[in-house]
Scaffold this active site. Structure first.
Site, PDB file in Angstrom:
ATOM      1  N   ARG A 132     108.143  33.692 -26.285  1.00 25.18           N
ATOM      2  CA  ARG A 132     108.497  33.443 -24.884  1.00 25.18           C
ATOM      3  C   ARG A 132     107.407  32.603 -24.251  1.00 25.18           C
ATOM      4  O   ARG A 132     106.231  32.966 -24.282  1.00 25.18           O
ATOM      5  CB  ARG A 132     108.662  34.747 -24.109  1.00 25.18           C
ATOM      6  CG  ARG A 132     109.402  34.555 -22.759  1.00 25.18           C
ATOM      7  CD  ARG A 132     109.455  35.825 -21.931  1.00 25.18           C
ATOM      8  NE  ARG A 132     108.137  36.177 -21.424  1.00 25.18           N
ATOM      9  CZ  ARG A 132     107.646  37.413 -21.420  1.00 25.18           C
ATOM     10  NH1 ARG A 132     108.344  38.419 -21.922  1.00 25.18           N
ATOM     11  NH2 ARG A 132     106.433  37.651 -20.940  1.00 25.18           N
ATOM     12  N   GLU A 150     101.444  31.163 -19.965  1.00 23.67           N
ATOM     13  CA  GLU A 150     101.003  31.601 -21.287  1.00 23.67           C
ATOM     14  C   GLU A 150     102.149  31.470 -22.272  1.00 23.67           C
ATOM     15  O   GLU A 150     103.313  31.285 -21.889  1.00 23.67           O
ATOM     16  CB  GLU A 150     100.498  33.044 -21.257  1.00 23.67           C
ATOM     17  CG  GLU A 150     101.557  34.073 -20.884  1.00 23.67           C
ATOM     18  CD  GLU A 150     101.000  35.482 -20.819  1.00 23.67           C
ATOM     19  OE1 GLU A 150      99.799  35.655 -21.087  1.00 23.67           O
ATOM     20  OE2 GLU A 150     101.771  36.412 -20.506  1.00 23.67           O
ATOM     21  N   LYS A 402      91.032  35.111 -18.131  1.00 22.69           N
ATOM     22  CA  LYS A 402      91.922  35.843 -19.031  1.00 22.69           C
ATOM     23  C   LYS A 402      91.215  36.183 -20.346  1.00 22.69           C
ATOM     24  O   LYS A 402      90.584  35.314 -20.951  1.00 22.69           O
ATOM     25  CB  LYS A 402      93.166  35.005 -19.351  1.00 22.69           C
ATOM     26  CG  LYS A 402      94.050  34.701 -18.152  1.00 22.69           C
ATOM     27  CD  LYS A 402      95.304  33.951 -18.598  1.00 22.69           C
ATOM     28  CE  LYS A 402      96.259  33.709 -17.446  1.00 22.69           C
ATOM     29  NZ  LYS A 402      97.526  33.081 -17.909  1.00 22.69           N
ATOM     30  N   GLU A 406      97.815  40.582 -24.506  1.00 15.09           N
ATOM     31  CA  GLU A 406      99.192  40.539 -24.053  1.00 15.09           C
ATOM     32  C   GLU A 406      99.465  41.813 -23.253  1.00 15.09           C
ATOM     33  O   GLU A 406      98.726  42.791 -23.330  1.00 15.09           O
ATOM     34  CB  GLU A 406     100.158  40.475 -25.249  1.00 15.09           C
ATOM     35  CG  GLU A 406      99.902  39.330 -26.215  1.00 15.09           C
ATOM     36  CD  GLU A 406     100.261  37.976 -25.657  1.00 15.09           C
ATOM     37  OE1 GLU A 406     100.908  37.933 -24.593  1.00 15.09           O
ATOM     38  OE2 GLU A 406      99.907  36.969 -26.274  1.00 15.09           O
ATOM     39  N   ARG A 488     110.920  36.814 -13.705  1.00  9.18           N
ATOM     40  CA  ARG A 488     110.205  37.953 -13.120  1.00  9.18           C
ATOM     41  C   ARG A 488     109.687  37.548 -11.747  1.00  9.18           C
ATOM     42  O   ARG A 488     109.177  36.439 -11.567  1.00  9.18           O
ATOM     43  CB  ARG A 488     109.030  38.373 -14.000  1.00  9.18           C
ATOM     44  CG  ARG A 488     109.433  39.024 -15.305  1.00  9.18           C
ATOM     45  CD  ARG A 488     108.232  39.275 -16.187  1.00  9.18           C
ATOM     46  NE  ARG A 488     107.640  38.005 -16.620  1.00  9.18           N
ATOM     47  CZ  ARG A 488     106.530  37.910 -17.330  1.00  9.18           C
ATOM     48  NH1 ARG A 488     105.880  39.011 -17.679  1.00  9.18           N
ATOM     49  NH2 ARG A 488     106.058  36.742 -17.702  1.00  9.18           N
TER      50      ARG A 488
END
Length: 512
Positions: A132, A150, A402, A406, A488
């Site tokens: 994804r 990402e 970051k 995940e 989202r």
């Protein structure tokens, strides 16, 4: 689409209208499996695990630029190809791991699993990716463009619930929105279809078929490895049901913590993975495909036994989704080097990207347009520049830091960056990357979460799924498809967007 781009959107609801719409959404979501297990505080004494509650969801689809949506879907197969190539390049991944492993024990342990299997010899050349690629729309002075947040190579969730969310909003547009006092907008909503559950299941089916029949005489199966107490079980079930409906494919779920209890390696040169059904151990299956919906973070490996379990899966003949190498290809460090040009020529195609794709090809140029500014936090010139930004109270305000993780909830934003760096030995800073925050256009929506409506400004993040099956040895790509989308949405005061992590909610796009 002028009814969305002009005037009030979403429409202002009267109290009675809101009450009716919320009840319809509650009932529809439960009836159609757009649900999650309730959190422990709400579940209470649900020892039998019978409770389900509506997944957080918007009452209306969110406006999304059609050109950005179509571009994100169009380039997904190119991204699939790119990450398949990265997964095959052990030398490149070795360098990436070296950059971060000293400050990241989890990455070091994953790499060690690969080295152990490599020493013994891999027996399965096929690798499956259910990917994804996540984007936000970046608004500058002259245009709207998608910028990549990402690229996910393991446990890319919500493909099941995303299909249901699209169906929910189509149902509301047909049957409920026209009943609102402000109903004109509902007559021409452009709501694209979304077959993400079926698309991801097709990738699993391709790997299952490629594995072929058992040489031991056992029936073959697909094994979903899950987290214990998984709240997002229904999202996973939708994929399972879509796969089962595609033909006679036995699908089983097994907690990651129980791998060594219920699987063994056959004493053959092929090292087939054997699964004994816990409810009836006399029923034995040969595992054709292992689909990991766990194993993506340190929390799944509390003991050395958990690492032995991952080693058992990796050394077996099952097609892994993902392999350790494919999981490592999803490191934020990889994303950073793909996007960062050389110091000597900031206008050039980054050498890391040129290693895998022709610098002059149209596909390469289209990928480049999705990159945002990402910097290492090492001691290179660009890394030192990033360190200066990250430690400055003013310089850090446009950035997110970051780690190589995940699952949501792992990042540090703006003012939190300098404070977090104070807790990390400076020699370990290079295990993080610094990414410029993407600035999306202002939107508003209403979110139904735990029975209550939250209204206000929102930020949307688009994820496009891709499925890819390839041969690690020959490089042959046997299956490569775009596989639907996820939207989202979170409140515009929230930094994180993970639904499972409790930050965002499910949504679908209304193209504008």
């Amino acid at each position: 689409m002028s009814s969305i781009t002009q005037g009030s959107y979403p429409p202002v609801l009267q109290d009675a209208e809101r009450e009716r719409l919320v009840q319809v959404v509650k009932d529809w979501t439960v009836a159609h499996g757009l649900t999650v297990r309730p959190p422990p505080a709400i579940a209470g004494n649900d020892a039998e695990g019978i409770l389900a509650t509506s997944a957080p969801v918007t009452l209306f689809p969110s406006p999304f630029p059609k050109s950005c949506f179509e571009e994100a879907k169009a380039i997904q197969t190119t991204y699939n190809d790119l990450y398949a190539l990265i997964s095959q390049d052990e030398e490149f991944l070795t360098e990436m791991v070296k950059e971060v492993a000293d400050g990241d024990e989890f990455i070091a342990n994953l790499w060690n699993v690969h080295l152990r299997v490599k020493k013994e010899g891999y027996v399965q050349n096929l690798a499956l990716g259910l990917f994804r690629s996540d984007y936000m729309v970046h608004q500058d002075e002259s245009s709207l463009q998608i910028k990549q947040v990402e690229f996910n190579t393991i446990a890319s969730s919500f493909g099941g619930l995303s299909t249901q969310t699209s169906l929910l909003h189509k149902h509301l547009a047909q049957h409920e929105y026209p009943l609102l006092s402000f109903s004109a907008f509902a007559t021409n909503l452009d709501l694209p279809s979304n077959d993400s559950a079926a698309g991801l299941a097709a990738g699993l089916r391709a790997a299952f078929d490629a594995y072929g029949p058992s040489t031991l005489g056992h029936p073959t199966c697909v094994l979903f490895l899950t987290q214990s107490g998984e709240r997002n079980v229904f999202d996973q079930r939708h994929l399972e049901y879509a796969l089962s409906s595609s033909g006679s494919v036995p699908v089983f779920r097994l907690p990651f913590s129980e791998i060594l209890t219920h699987t063994t390696i056959a004493p053959t040169a092929q090292r087939q993975l054997i699964y004994a059904l816990p409810s009836n151990p006399s029923l034995v299956f040969e595992v054709a495909v292992v689909y990991l919906r766990a194993g993506y973070g340190p929390g799944d490996y509390p003991t050395q036994q958990a690492w032995e379990a991952r080693y058992q899966i990796e050394r077996s003949n099952a097609v892994c989704c993902p392999t350790v190498l494919t999981q490592l290809a999803g490191m934020k460090k990889v994303q950073q080097v793909l996007a960062t040009p050389e110091e000597s020529n900031t206008n050039s195609v980054p050498s890391a990207l040129a290693k895998f794709m022709s610098p002059t090809s149209e596909k390469t140029q289209r990928l480049l347009k999705t990159f945002t500014n990402i910097y290492p936090l090492d001691t290179s010139p660009s890394g030192l520049h990033a360190r200066a930004l990250a430690t400055s109270p003013t310089g850090c305000q446009k950035y997110v830091m970051k780690p190589q993780r995940e699952g949501g909830g792992n990042n540090f934003y703006r003012s939190a960056i300098p404070e977090q760096l104070k807790t990390i030995p400076e020699e370990h800073w290079n295990s993080f990357i610094l990414m410029e925050i993407i600035e999306p256009p202002a939107l508003a929506n209403s979110i139904l979460r735990n029975g209550a409506v939250e209204q206000g400004g929102v930020i949307c993040e688009l994820g496009v799924y891709g499925t890819c099956l390839w041969d690690q040895s020959s490089g042959e790509v046997k299956f490569n498809e775009e596989a639907g989308y996820l939207l989202r949405t979170k409140g515009d005061k929230s930094e994180e967007g993970g639904v499972a992590a409790g930050y965002g909610c499910m949504d679908s796009v209304a193209l504008v």
